[in-house]
Motif scaffolding. Sequence first.
Motif, mmCIF file in Angstrom:
data_model
loop_
_atom_site.group_PDB
_atom_site.id
_atom_site.type_symbol
_atom_site.label_atom_id
_atom_site.label_comp_id
_atom_site.label_asym_id
_atom_site.label_seq_id
_atom_site.Cartn_x
_atom_site.Cartn_y
_atom_site.Cartn_z
ATOM 1 N N THR A 1 9.718 -7.307 2.811
ATOM 2 C CA THR A 1 9.177 -5.982 2.314
ATOM 3 C C THR A 1 8.180 -6.044 1.224
ATOM 4 O O THR A 1 7.007 -5.549 1.126
ATOM 5 C CB THR A 1 10.126 -4.833 2.122
ATOM 6 N N PHE A 2 8.574 -6.929 0.532
ATOM 7 C CA PHE A 2 8.084 -7.041 -0.895
ATOM 8 C C PHE A 2 6.546 -7.978 -0.633
ATOM 9 O O PHE A 2 5.518 -7.661 -1.099
ATOM 10 C CB PHE A 2 8.711 -7.925 -1.772
ATOM 11 N N PHE A 3 6.637 -8.837 0.280
ATOM 12 C CA PHE A 3 5.617 -9.621 0.713
ATOM 13 C C PHE A 3 4.658 -8.955 1.586
ATOM 14 O O PHE A 3 3.351 -8.807 1.180
ATOM 15 C CB PHE A 3 5.998 -10.682 1.556
ATOM 16 N N SER B 1 2.726 -6.466 -0.943
ATOM 17 C CA SER B 1 2.086 -7.309 -1.614
ATOM 18 C C SER B 1 0.506 -7.540 -1.108
ATOM 19 O O SER B 1 -0.269 -7.413 -1.876
ATOM 20 C CB SER B 1 2.486 -8.568 -2.127
ATOM 21 N N ILE B 2 0.728 -7.657 0.153
ATOM 22 C CA ILE B 2 -0.511 -8.052 0.749
ATOM 23 C C ILE B 2 -1.262 -6.631 0.947
ATOM 24 O O ILE B 2 -2.501 -6.524 0.741
ATOM 25 C CB ILE B 2 -0.109 -8.425 2.232
ATOM 26 N N PHE B 3 -0.449 -5.494 1.109
ATOM 27 C CA PHE B 3 -1.339 -4.240 1.145
ATOM 28 C C PHE B 3 -1.868 -4.024 -0.021
ATOM 29 O O PHE B 3 -3.187 -3.379 -0.270
ATOM 30 C CB PHE B 3 -0.327 -3.217 1.417
ATOM 31 N N GLY B 4 -1.188 -4.121 -1.421
ATOM 32 C CA GLY B 4 -1.702 -3.732 -2.639
ATOM 33 C C GLY B 4 -2.826 -4.726 -2.992
ATOM 34 O O GLY B 4 -3.990 -4.306 -3.352
ATOM 35 N N THR B 5 -2.825 -5.946 -2.567
ATOM 36 C CA THR B 5 -4.149 -6.658 -2.739
ATOM 37 C C THR B 5 -5.064 -6.206 -1.932
ATOM 38 O O THR B 5 -6.182 -6.668 -2.592
ATOM 39 C CB THR B 5 -3.539 -8.421 -2.273
ATOM 40 N N GLY B 6 -4.837 -6.038 -0.811
ATOM 41 C CA GLY B 6 -6.184 -5.532 -0.105
ATOM 42 C C GLY B 6 -6.757 -4.307 -0.519
ATOM 43 O O GLY B 6 -8.005 -4.220 -0.371
ATOM 44 N N ILE B 7 -5.951 -3.364 -0.905
ATOM 45 C CA ILE B 7 -6.253 -2.260 -1.639
ATOM 46 C C ILE B 7 -7.133 -2.385 -3.069
ATOM 47 O O ILE B 7 -8.216 -1.968 -3.246
ATOM 48 C CB ILE B 7 -5.162 -1.187 -2.024
ATOM 49 N N ALA B 8 -6.675 -3.278 -3.684
ATOM 50 C CA ALA B 8 -7.408 -3.822 -4.834
ATOM 51 C C ALA B 8 -8.748 -4.582 -4.661
ATOM 52 O O ALA B 8 -9.738 -4.128 -5.163
ATOM 53 C CB ALA B 8 -6.526 -4.541 -5.705
ATOM 54 N N MET B 9 -8.449 -5.453 -3.723
ATOM 55 C CA MET B 9 -9.994 -6.212 -3.459
ATOM 56 C C MET B 9 -10.991 -5.333 -2.846
ATOM 57 O O MET B 9 -12.291 -5.723 -3.157
ATOM 58 C CB MET B 9 -9.525 -7.298 -2.686
ATOM 59 N N SER B 10 -10.402 -4.073 -2.147
ATOM 60 C CA SER B 10 -11.491 -3.344 -1.570
ATOM 61 C C SER B 10 -12.100 -2.367 -2.325
ATOM 62 O O SER B 10 -13.091 -1.790 -2.095
ATOM 63 C CB SER B 10 -11.027 -2.801 -0.257
ATOM 64 N N GLY B 11 -11.650 -2.581 -3.495
ATOM 65 C CA GLY B 11 -12.041 -1.321 -4.752
ATOM 66 C C GLY B 11 -11.357 0.221 -4.439
ATOM 67 O O GLY B 11 -11.837 0.781 -5.141
ATOM 68 N N MET B 12 -10.567 0.391 -3.466
ATOM 69 C CA MET B 12 -9.817 1.428 -3.241
ATOM 70 C C MET B 12 -8.944 1.940 -4.245
ATOM 71 O O MET B 12 -8.331 3.045 -4.312
ATOM 72 C CB MET B 12 -9.194 1.564 -1.802
ATOM 73 N N ALA B 13 -8.851 1.235 -5.500
ATOM 74 C CA ALA B 13 -7.637 1.327 -6.389
ATOM 75 C C ALA B 13 -8.592 2.053 -7.520
ATOM 76 O O ALA B 13 -8.277 2.418 -8.586
ATOM 77 C CB ALA B 13 -7.106 0.246 -6.997
ATOM 78 N N ASN B 14 -9.886 2.072 -7.293
ATOM 79 C CA ASN B 14 -10.682 2.498 -8.027
ATOM 80 C C ASN B 14 -11.249 4.203 -7.755
ATOM 81 O O ASN B 14 -11.962 4.280 -6.547
ATOM 82 C CB ASN B 14 -12.239 1.796 -8.226
ATOM 83 N N PRO B 15 -10.814 5.019 -8.589
ATOM 84 C CA PRO B 15 -11.024 6.487 -7.907
ATOM 85 C C PRO B 15 -12.550 6.797 -7.738
ATOM 86 O O PRO B 15 -12.813 7.620 -7.004
ATOM 87 C CB PRO B 15 -10.246 7.242 -9.059
ATOM 88 N N ALA B 16 -13.287 6.163 -8.655
ATOM 89 C CA ALA B 16 -15.072 6.539 -8.575
ATOM 90 C C ALA B 16 -15.343 6.218 -6.992
ATOM 91 O O ALA B 16 -16.285 6.839 -6.543
ATOM 92 C CB ALA B 16 -15.925 5.615 -9.528
#
Length: 146
Positions: free
Chosen positions: A6-8, A11-26
Amino acid sequence: MRNLLTFFIGSIFGTGIAMSGMANPAKVINFFDVAGTWDPSLAFVMGGAVIVTFIGYRLVFSRSAPVYEPTFDVPTNRQLDARLLIGAGVFGVGWGIAGFCPGGALPALGTLDTRVAIFVAALIAGMLITRTALDRAALRTRAQGH
């Protein structure tokens, strides 16, 4: 093993969100600003997610059972009721105003931005308030004999 998996996956999901820029509200807010600084990248991220999900579901449901459970736990309710529509509307409005959805906000907590922490705290408070209200409504319904 189950928690590690589950952690793994998270982590893949979170990394994808961060790399795609979707963690940036702008980035998210600019997607909704079609008359101004429109940024179509969110549509590409969503399109990629739909493709991966489509393939993943085909692979998973080709199995007779999940790896760590005896049966699949798939929702059977397919009704479009007021609760679903209101919840989706509130989610959409909140997403458009804040620029965060829960999937993007959790990985963004790592930025230590206080706006993200406030959003996540409000998200958790909203979940707790909703759960409490639904539980109380269910108790009232049972007490009335319905």
